[in-house]
Design a protein around this motif. Structure first.
Motif, PDB file in Angstrom:
ATOM      1  N   GLY A  23      55.693 -16.266  -7.501  1.00 27.84           N
ATOM      2  CA  GLY A  23      56.147 -14.922  -8.610  1.00 27.84           C
ATOM      3  C   GLY A  23      56.616 -16.482  -9.660  1.00 27.84           C
ATOM      4  O   GLY A  23      55.914 -16.697 -10.388  1.00 27.84           O
ATOM      5  N   LEU A  50      50.147 -10.108  -3.233  1.00 28.70           N
ATOM      6  CA  LEU A  50      50.722 -10.530  -4.275  1.00 28.70           C
ATOM      7  C   LEU A  50      52.350 -10.832  -4.542  1.00 28.70           C
ATOM      8  O   LEU A  50      53.421 -10.765  -2.899  1.00 28.70           O
ATOM      9  CB  LEU A  50      50.534  -8.690  -4.728  1.00 28.70           C
ATOM     10  CG  LEU A  50      49.521  -8.268  -5.002  1.00 28.70           C
ATOM     11  CD1 LEU A  50      49.497  -6.696  -5.673  1.00 28.70           C
ATOM     12  CD2 LEU A  50      48.383  -8.502  -6.167  1.00 28.70           C
ATOM     13  N   SER A  55      58.900 -10.377  -8.895  1.00 26.94           N
ATOM     14  CA  SER A  55      58.219 -10.240 -10.213  1.00 26.94           C
ATOM     15  C   SER A  55      57.260  -9.649 -10.450  1.00 26.94           C
ATOM     16  O   SER A  55      57.091  -8.976 -11.243  1.00 26.94           O
ATOM     17  CB  SER A  55      57.229 -12.017  -9.612  1.00 26.94           C
ATOM     18  OG  SER A  55      58.548 -13.142  -9.514  1.00 26.94           O
ATOM     19  N   THR A  56      57.095  -8.651  -9.474  1.00 27.42           N
ATOM     20  CA  THR A  56      55.780  -7.510  -9.551  1.00 27.42           C
ATOM     21  C   THR A  56      56.336  -6.419  -9.759  1.00 27.42           C
ATOM     22  O   THR A  56      55.865  -5.202  -9.474  1.00 27.42           O
ATOM     23  CB  THR A  56      54.043  -7.468  -8.871  1.00 27.42           C
ATOM     24  OG1 THR A  56      54.946  -8.051  -7.223  1.00 27.42           O
ATOM     25  CG2 THR A  56      53.768  -9.013  -9.049  1.00 27.42           C
ATOM     26  N   LYS A  57      57.326  -6.415  -9.079  1.00 31.08           N
ATOM     27  CA  LYS A  57      58.522  -5.301  -8.391  1.00 31.08           C
ATOM     28  C   LYS A  57      59.210  -4.457  -9.562  1.00 31.08           C
ATOM     29  O   LYS A  57      60.496  -3.836  -9.370  1.00 31.08           O
ATOM     30  CB  LYS A  57      58.911  -5.439  -7.208  1.00 31.08           C
ATOM     31  CG  LYS A  57      57.513  -5.276  -6.616  1.00 31.08           C
ATOM     32  CD  LYS A  57      58.145  -5.563  -4.365  1.00 31.08           C
ATOM     33  CE  LYS A  57      56.940  -6.319  -3.960  1.00 31.08           C
ATOM     34  NZ  LYS A  57      55.697  -5.015  -3.498  1.00 31.08           N
ATOM     35  N   THR A 173      55.159  -5.611 -16.792  1.00 33.70           N
ATOM     36  CA  THR A 173      55.010  -6.695 -15.319  1.00 33.70           C
ATOM     37  C   THR A 173      53.768  -6.813 -14.580  1.00 33.70           C
ATOM     38  O   THR A 173      53.724  -8.379 -14.969  1.00 33.70           O
ATOM     39  CB  THR A 173      56.342  -6.058 -15.076  1.00 33.70           C
ATOM     40  OG1 THR A 173      57.906  -6.130 -15.252  1.00 33.70           O
ATOM     41  CG2 THR A 173      56.769  -7.266 -13.454  1.00 33.70           C
ATOM     42  N   GLY A 174      53.611  -5.740 -14.527  1.00 26.26           N
ATOM     43  CA  GLY A 174      51.929  -5.940 -14.048  1.00 26.26           C
ATOM     44  C   GLY A 174      50.894  -7.394 -15.776  1.00 26.26           C
ATOM     45  O   GLY A 174      50.497  -8.088 -14.537  1.00 26.26           O
ATOM     46  N   MET A 177      52.508 -10.697 -15.096  1.00 26.10           N
ATOM     47  CA  MET A 177      52.274 -11.622 -13.829  1.00 26.10           C
ATOM     48  C   MET A 177      50.384 -11.354 -13.298  1.00 26.10           C
ATOM     49  O   MET A 177      49.917 -12.601 -13.344  1.00 26.10           O
ATOM     50  CB  MET A 177      52.755 -11.010 -12.447  1.00 26.10           C
ATOM     51  CG  MET A 177      53.939 -10.502 -12.026  1.00 26.10           C
ATOM     52  SD  MET A 177      54.772 -12.122 -12.212  1.00 26.10           S
ATOM     53  CE  MET A 177      53.812 -12.966 -10.739  1.00 26.10           C
TER      54      MET A 177
END
Length: 369
Positions: A23, A50, A55-57, A173-174, A177
């Protein structure tokens, strides 16, 4: 699993630093280690396809706390602790922006807004404390952070007055990352996905890492699993599930900025002409103290009800997608960045502020070794 000679030689031999978790903390930790030790062999282990936690949510809020959150923090933390927390969040956001560049994370500073329910006295408390909080934060911002303005967004079943934070921003966010992962890959750092660490043991010179697929030796182990930290015997961190939904695109959606409701337990924003809306763990703290990436009818129904009655009272909408993420919280909001034993370190307990402090915690974790 029987690995080949080539797999062992190329991925699992002479590993200097192993980071558990890919993350925002783990990736920033890896980048900082590579900066300090350019020739080091660095390996990241990630249990998901992933990054698995938050971190991606997350909702993509580049924030450091709403007015009511800061007031509430001052009830359980000293002034110095709260000041340092806000300072870390500001520094962390700046580090994230400097590392990746605003265009690569789609950073936009549209401001943050706090809505107040008609069923409590939170607005009156915020009005009473506003001047004090602005004065308290002035050494960090050199001007007033919070002010009040009329609710001009059409929100219903809440007070007619909003708190505005001019310094709050938002990101994609996407994109964040993907940019971080690209930077890590370009630096020659290896990531192995779908690998769960089951046990760790150490001797005087190294750490033996046992995963569900293989075992190997590393010189140093750095744990960056945040909400999943208790699985590696870091008991000061409790998982906190955050449930989220997003609508299908809505025509003429004139909501711009990041929005907080009920002391930050609910939060929403416009992304791609959709409303992304999350929160509600305060409805059942105990049930949401879990690492299960699932959804509950109670919280999802509440999110939909608030969309209908408060956020989009006169606008038809359809739900397009739902998900959940796992945060790491505890009795204190200060992150745990520490050496656990001779060769094992951790950077965990981001307290729902991963975007704000994740980069800084990753750097601080790397600087421990």
């Amino acid at each position: 699993m029987n690995l080949s000679y080539w797999e062992i030689k190329s991925w699992l031999t002479n590993v200097d630093y192993t980071i558990v978790g890919s993350g925002i903390v783990g990736l920033n930790c890896a980048l900082r280690l590579k900066q300090r030790f350019p020739k080091a062999n660095i390996l990241i282990l990630e249990k998901g396809t992933l990054p698995q936690g938050a971190s991606t949510k997350n909702a993509g809020f580049a924030c450091f706390g709403s007015l009511s959150e800061i007031i509430d923090d001052l009830k359980s933390h000293s002034e110095e602790e709260v000041f340092q927390l806000v300072q870390k969040r500001i520094n962390g956001l700046q580090l994230l922006r400097n590392t990746l560049g605003d265009s690569n994370i789609n950073y936009q500073q549209f401001g943050g807004y706090e809505l107040f329910s008609t069923s409590d006295d939170l607005l009156e408390e915020c009005k009473a404390q506003n001047d004090y909080i602005n004065s308290f934060l002035k050494p960090l911002f050199h001007q007033d952070v919070f002010r009040f303005k009329p609710n001009s967004f059409g929100f219903e079943n809440c007070q007619d007055t909003l708190s505005v934070n001019q310094f709050e921003g938002q990101i994609d966010t996407g994109k964040m990352m993907m940019s971080l992962l690209q930077l890590v890959s370009n630096s020659g750092i290896k990531i192995l996905n779908n690998i769960t660490v089951e046990d760790v043991s150490e001797d005087s010179t190294s750490v033996k890492v046992k995963t569900h697929q293989f075992e190997f030796i590393t010189s140093k182990l750095l744990i960056a699993t945040n909400g999943f930290a208790s699985a590696l015997n870091i008991s000061e961190v409790k998982p906190a599930r955050a449930q989220v939904l997003i609508t299908k695109p809505i025509k003429n959606l004139h909501i711009k900025g990041t929005f907080h409701l009920d002391q930050g337990y609910y939060y929403f924003r416009n992304i791609d002409d959709r409303i992304l809306f999350g929160g509600g763990r305060n409805l059942d703290f105990k049930a949401e103290e879990t690492t299960e990436l699932s959804l509950t009818e109670r919280i999802q129904n509440k999110l939909e009800a608030l969309l209908k009655t408060t956020i989009l009272p006169k606008t038809p909408f359809e739900i397009d997608h739902r998900w959940s993420g796992i945060m790491g919280v505890g009795k204190q909001k200060k992150p745990i960045v520490t050496q656990l034993s001779n060769h094992v370190y951790c950077g965990v307990r981001l307290g729902g502020m991963g975007i704000a402090i994740g980069s800084l915690v990753g750097k601080e974790l790397a600087d421990l070794v």
